[in-house]
Design a protein around this motif. Sequence first.
Motif, PDB file in Angstrom:
ATOM      1  N   PHE A 301       8.535  21.486   1.510  1.00 19.99           N
ATOM      2  CA  PHE A 301       9.199  20.194   1.703  1.00 19.99           C
ATOM      3  C   PHE A 301       8.247  19.109   1.226  1.00 19.99           C
ATOM      4  O   PHE A 301       7.111  19.004   1.695  1.00 19.99           O
ATOM      5  N   VAL A 302       8.717  18.278   0.284  1.00 20.90           N
ATOM      6  CA  VAL A 302       7.930  17.164  -0.235  1.00 20.90           C
ATOM      7  C   VAL A 302       8.625  15.875   0.175  1.00 20.90           C
ATOM      8  O   VAL A 302       9.808  15.682  -0.118  1.00 20.90           O
ATOM      9  N   GLY A 303       7.907  15.004   0.876  1.00 18.86           N
ATOM     10  CA  GLY A 303       8.513  13.767   1.346  1.00 18.86           C
ATOM     11  C   GLY A 303       7.613  12.571   1.139  1.00 18.86           C
ATOM     12  O   GLY A 303       6.404  12.700   0.905  1.00 18.86           O
ATOM     13  N   PHE A 304       8.212  11.384   1.229  1.00 21.39           N
ATOM     14  CA  PHE A 304       7.501  10.131   0.999  1.00 21.39           C
ATOM     15  C   PHE A 304       7.577   9.183   2.193  1.00 21.39           C
ATOM     16  O   PHE A 304       6.815   8.216   2.257  1.00 21.39           O
ATOM     17  N   TYR A 305       8.506   9.417   3.104  1.00 16.74           N
ATOM     18  CA  TYR A 305       8.763   8.459   4.167  1.00 16.74           C
ATOM     19  C   TYR A 305       8.272   8.920   5.535  1.00 16.74           C
ATOM     20  O   TYR A 305       7.628   8.163   6.251  1.00 16.74           O
ATOM     21  N   GLU A 306       8.605  10.134   5.932  1.00 22.71           N
ATOM     22  CA  GLU A 306       8.318  10.602   7.281  1.00 22.71           C
ATOM     23  C   GLU A 306       7.197  11.633   7.271  1.00 22.71           C
ATOM     24  O   GLU A 306       7.164  12.533   6.424  1.00 22.71           O
ATOM     25  N   ALA A 307       6.287  11.511   8.222  1.00 22.31           N
ATOM     26  CA  ALA A 307       5.179  12.452   8.341  1.00 22.31           C
ATOM     27  C   ALA A 307       5.709  13.827   8.751  1.00 22.31           C
ATOM     28  O   ALA A 307       6.739  13.938   9.415  1.00 22.31           O
ATOM     29  N   PRO A 308       5.006  14.909   8.373  1.00 26.19           N
ATOM     30  CA  PRO A 308       5.467  16.268   8.711  1.00 26.19           C
ATOM     31  C   PRO A 308       5.707  16.477  10.196  1.00 26.19           C
ATOM     32  O   PRO A 308       6.658  17.165  10.581  1.00 26.19           O
ATOM     33  N   SER A 309       4.856  15.897  11.066  1.00 24.06           N
ATOM     34  CA  SER A 309       5.031  16.094  12.513  1.00 24.06           C
ATOM     35  C   SER A 309       6.378  15.541  12.971  1.00 24.06           C
ATOM     36  O   SER A 309       7.055  16.152  13.817  1.00 24.06           O
ATOM     37  N   ARG A 310       6.775  14.419  12.422  1.00 18.98           N
ATOM     38  CA  ARG A 310       8.059  13.816  12.793  1.00 18.98           C
ATOM     39  C   ARG A 310       9.218  14.674  12.283  1.00 18.98           C
ATOM     40  O   ARG A 310      10.219  14.865  12.989  1.00 18.98           O
ATOM     41  N   LEU A 311       9.074  15.195  11.089  1.00 12.05           N
ATOM     42  CA  LEU A 311      10.129  16.036  10.510  1.00 12.05           C
ATOM     43  C   LEU A 311      10.273  17.339  11.296  1.00 12.05           C
ATOM     44  O   LEU A 311      11.389  17.819  11.530  1.00 12.05           O
ATOM     45  N   LEU A 312       9.143  17.919  11.686  1.00 15.61           N
ATOM     46  CA  LEU A 312       9.202  19.160  12.448  1.00 15.61           C
ATOM     47  C   LEU A 312       9.873  18.933  13.800  1.00 15.61           C
ATOM     48  O   LEU A 312      10.617  19.791  14.293  1.00 15.61           O
ATOM     49  N   GLY A 313       9.612  17.766  14.413  1.00 15.81           N
ATOM     50  CA  GLY A 313      10.279  17.447  15.674  1.00 15.81           C
ATOM     51  C   GLY A 313      11.772  17.323  15.493  1.00 15.81           C
ATOM     52  O   GLY A 313      12.564  17.787  16.327  1.00 15.81           O
ATOM     53  N   LYS A 314      12.190  16.705  14.374  1.00 17.22           N
ATOM     54  CA  LYS A 314      13.618  16.565  14.077  1.00 17.22           C
ATOM     55  C   LYS A 314      14.270  17.936  13.882  1.00 17.22           C
ATOM     56  O   LYS A 314      15.383  18.193  14.369  1.00 17.22           O
ATOM     57  N   ALA A 315      13.564  18.828  13.182  1.00 13.34           N
ATOM     58  CA  ALA A 315      14.118  20.158  12.932  1.00 13.34           C
ATOM     59  C   ALA A 315      14.203  20.975  14.211  1.00 13.34           C
ATOM     60  O   ALA A 315      15.158  21.721  14.437  1.00 13.34           O
ATOM     61  N   SER A 316      13.195  20.839  15.092  1.00 13.49           N
ATOM     62  CA  SER A 316      13.197  21.590  16.340  1.00 13.49           C
ATOM     63  C   SER A 316      14.355  21.177  17.227  1.00 13.49           C
ATOM     64  O   SER A 316      14.956  21.997  17.926  1.00 13.49           O
ATOM     65  N   THR A 317      14.693  19.879  17.214  1.00 13.80           N
ATOM     66  CA  THR A 317      15.819  19.385  18.010  1.00 13.80           C
ATOM     67  C   THR A 317      17.113  20.053  17.577  1.00 13.80           C
ATOM     68  O   THR A 317      18.004  20.320  18.392  1.00 13.80           O
ATOM     69  N   ALA A 318      17.210  20.347  16.264  1.00 16.14           N
ATOM     70  CA  ALA A 318      18.419  20.984  15.743  1.00 16.14           C
ATOM     71  C   ALA A 318      18.387  22.503  15.899  1.00 16.14           C
ATOM     72  O   ALA A 318      19.310  23.182  15.455  1.00 16.14           O
ATOM     73  N   GLY A 319      17.330  23.018  16.508  1.00 19.35           N
ATOM     74  CA  GLY A 319      17.262  24.458  16.735  1.00 19.35           C
ATOM     75  C   GLY A 319      16.581  25.237  15.631  1.00 19.35           C
ATOM     76  O   GLY A 319      16.534  26.471  15.684  1.00 19.35           O
ATOM     77  N   ASP A 320      16.060  24.551  14.631  1.00 16.37           N
ATOM     78  CA  ASP A 320      15.365  25.240  13.547  1.00 16.37           C
ATOM     79  C   ASP A 320      13.879  25.323  13.893  1.00 16.37           C
ATOM     80  O   ASP A 320      13.205  24.303  14.037  1.00 16.37           O
ATOM     81  N   HIS A 321      13.361  26.524  14.002  1.00 10.89           N
ATOM     82  CA  HIS A 321      11.990  26.732  14.456  1.00 10.89           C
ATOM     83  C   HIS A 321      11.036  26.707  13.252  1.00 10.89           C
ATOM     84  O   HIS A 321      10.411  27.705  12.902  1.00 10.89           O
ATOM     85  N   LEU A 322      10.901  25.535  12.675  1.00 16.44           N
ATOM     86  CA  LEU A 322      10.070  25.408  11.482  1.00 16.44           C
ATOM     87  C   LEU A 322       8.589  25.305  11.816  1.00 16.44           C
ATOM     88  O   LEU A 322       7.744  25.535  10.954  1.00 16.44           O
ATOM     89  N   VAL A 323       8.266  24.932  13.045  1.00 10.39           N
ATOM     90  CA  VAL A 323       6.860  24.870  13.438  1.00 10.39           C
ATOM     91  C   VAL A 323       6.231  26.251  13.305  1.00 10.39           C
ATOM     92  O   VAL A 323       5.109  26.401  12.785  1.00 10.39           O
ATOM     93  N   ASP A 324       6.932  27.273  13.749  1.00  9.97           N
ATOM     94  CA  ASP A 324       6.429  28.646  13.619  1.00  9.97           C
ATOM     95  C   ASP A 324       6.304  29.040  12.159  1.00  9.97           C
ATOM     96  O   ASP A 324       5.364  29.752  11.777  1.00  9.97           O
ATOM     97  N   ALA A 325       7.232  28.583  11.340  1.00  7.95           N
ATOM     98  CA  ALA A 325       7.197  28.925   9.919  1.00  7.95           C
ATOM     99  C   ALA A 325       5.961  28.333   9.242  1.00  7.95           C
ATOM    100  O   ALA A 325       5.353  28.961   8.374  1.00  7.95           O
ATOM    101  N   VAL A 326       5.588  27.116   9.642  1.00 16.88           N
ATOM    102  CA  VAL A 326       4.377  26.496   9.100  1.00 16.88           C
ATOM    103  C   VAL A 326       3.153  27.292   9.520  1.00 16.88           C
ATOM    104  O   VAL A 326       2.261  27.576   8.714  1.00 16.88           O
ATOM    105  N   ALA A 327       3.093  27.663  10.795  1.00 19.09           N
ATOM    106  CA  ALA A 327       1.950  28.415  11.312  1.00 19.09           C
ATOM    107  C   ALA A 327       1.810  29.776  10.643  1.00 19.09           C
ATOM    108  O   ALA A 327       0.694  30.274  10.451  1.00 19.09           O
ATOM    109  N   GLU A 328       2.927  30.369  10.272  1.00 21.42           N
ATOM    110  CA  GLU A 328       2.900  31.697   9.661  1.00 21.42           C
ATOM    111  C   GLU A 328       2.817  31.655   8.144  1.00 21.42           C
ATOM    112  O   GLU A 328       2.878  32.696   7.482  1.00 21.42           O
TER     113      GLU A 328
END
Length: 486
Positions: A301-328
């Motif tokens: 994911f390449v972005g210009f506006y929102e920091a990765p931590s904010r995006l990961l929080g948004k994805a987690s709210t929707a049920g997408d466990h992207l934090v684990d994907a980053v760690a792995e």
Amino acid sequence: MNDQFIPAPLERVITGVPGLDRLTHGGLLRAGIYLVLGSPGAGKTVLSNHIVHHHVSGGGRAVYLTLLSESHARMLSHVQSFDFFRRDIIGDGLVYVSGYQALEQKNLTGLLTMVRRTIIEHRATMLVIDGIVTAGSVADSELLLKKFIHELKAHVELVGCTVLMLTSTPAPGTHYPAQTMVDGILRLSTRRDGLRAVREVEISKFRGSDFMSGGHFFEITQRGIEIHPRFEAVLTEQPLVPGDAGPEVAGFGIAGFDQMLGGGVAVKSTTLLLGASGSGKTSLGLRFLAEGIAKGERGVFVGFYEAPSRLLGKASTAGDHLVDAVAEGELAFMWRPSLELIADQFAEEVLALVERLGAKRLVIDGIEALARSVVMPERAPKILGALAGYLRVAGVTALLTQEPERHGDDPFAIEANALTAVAENIVILRYDERQGHLCRQVCVLKMRDTGHDDRLREFRLTHRGFEIVDPATPAEDTVPSKGART
């Protein structure tokens, strides 16, 4: 002509400067004489020191000769802060000498004698003459300077020594006689782009080899000189032949939306997602990556506006466990605040990250920020088009989001450009007012060589993410544009 009279191809001398060896298609030619032109502060001294330090670190030997330029102590105090600097080679493989006294006492003849002796004494395979303009100023005529270069060339060819001659850029409308005698010319310059200044390099002459012509941006960083070849020129010189896309599709994991796409977008294709701010582009992009990871496909994911931590929080709210994907190591974020960017460098970094991760899905969120912030914004669509070509060959499915400018009252009127032409698929997200409430709608405007549902569908952004409100029933599940090529 008998083959025994044809000389062997000249060896290449790798400069070690990122991007420069690519411009020269493999490096300088051994025993060549190269003129480096540039105004004060353009980067000539940094470039030449970068090259000689790399040359000596690789086993070569070099002499750095100055003519009425800054003192050696001052020069070394400046260049020692760069990563390329090697203190242990100074005085052994790399020596700094002054030739001004020989020039002052015996003119060009004395300088030539001193240069020859120094090359032999130190067994130099590379020579830098910093301030060759000083030698020209004491010459009684242009012919004498040309003779000096001619005789120097004869000597370095015998001993296999490559030469860099540094001088200021001639004034407009004037001719510097050395340019006709050398094997290559590199021009360093700066240009204004609004309030900022950017550096450019151009190879205007290079005997014995093809090279990448035109201007290219470069930077002076902690690592030294970093040249970023024009990305679209790289693609032109190395045409890419994409393989057959095949019947595979990449879905979003959203039942109603994938249904509209006929199952998903074609693998290796580029999709342009257009929509106003807040329309759900980022959420849809994160869902695209989450679905890929669920299917074993790594993503970037390449972005210009929102920091990765904010995006990961948004994805987690929707049920997408992207934090684990980053760690792995299955997902990587590249965040570039939309300030001042070199588009060629941006494209290089995106490709490097995709290749390093082995990603099969890529989202670039907010490419309008790239277009606004890069030097020469008009190049942005061309560079993104070239990037799409590289990704297609690499087997990567790309999703690019953009906030388009409105043209009139028609919400589907979009400005045609290189990016809309290169994108196989275009999806539009839009707002509509309905009885005082905001209604979001999605429409598939274009899907090349595949069928899709081209009707408007209402969607909502909930705590579960992107949801189609009125998915088609099996009876309605038709693809009226099947087989159409848009």
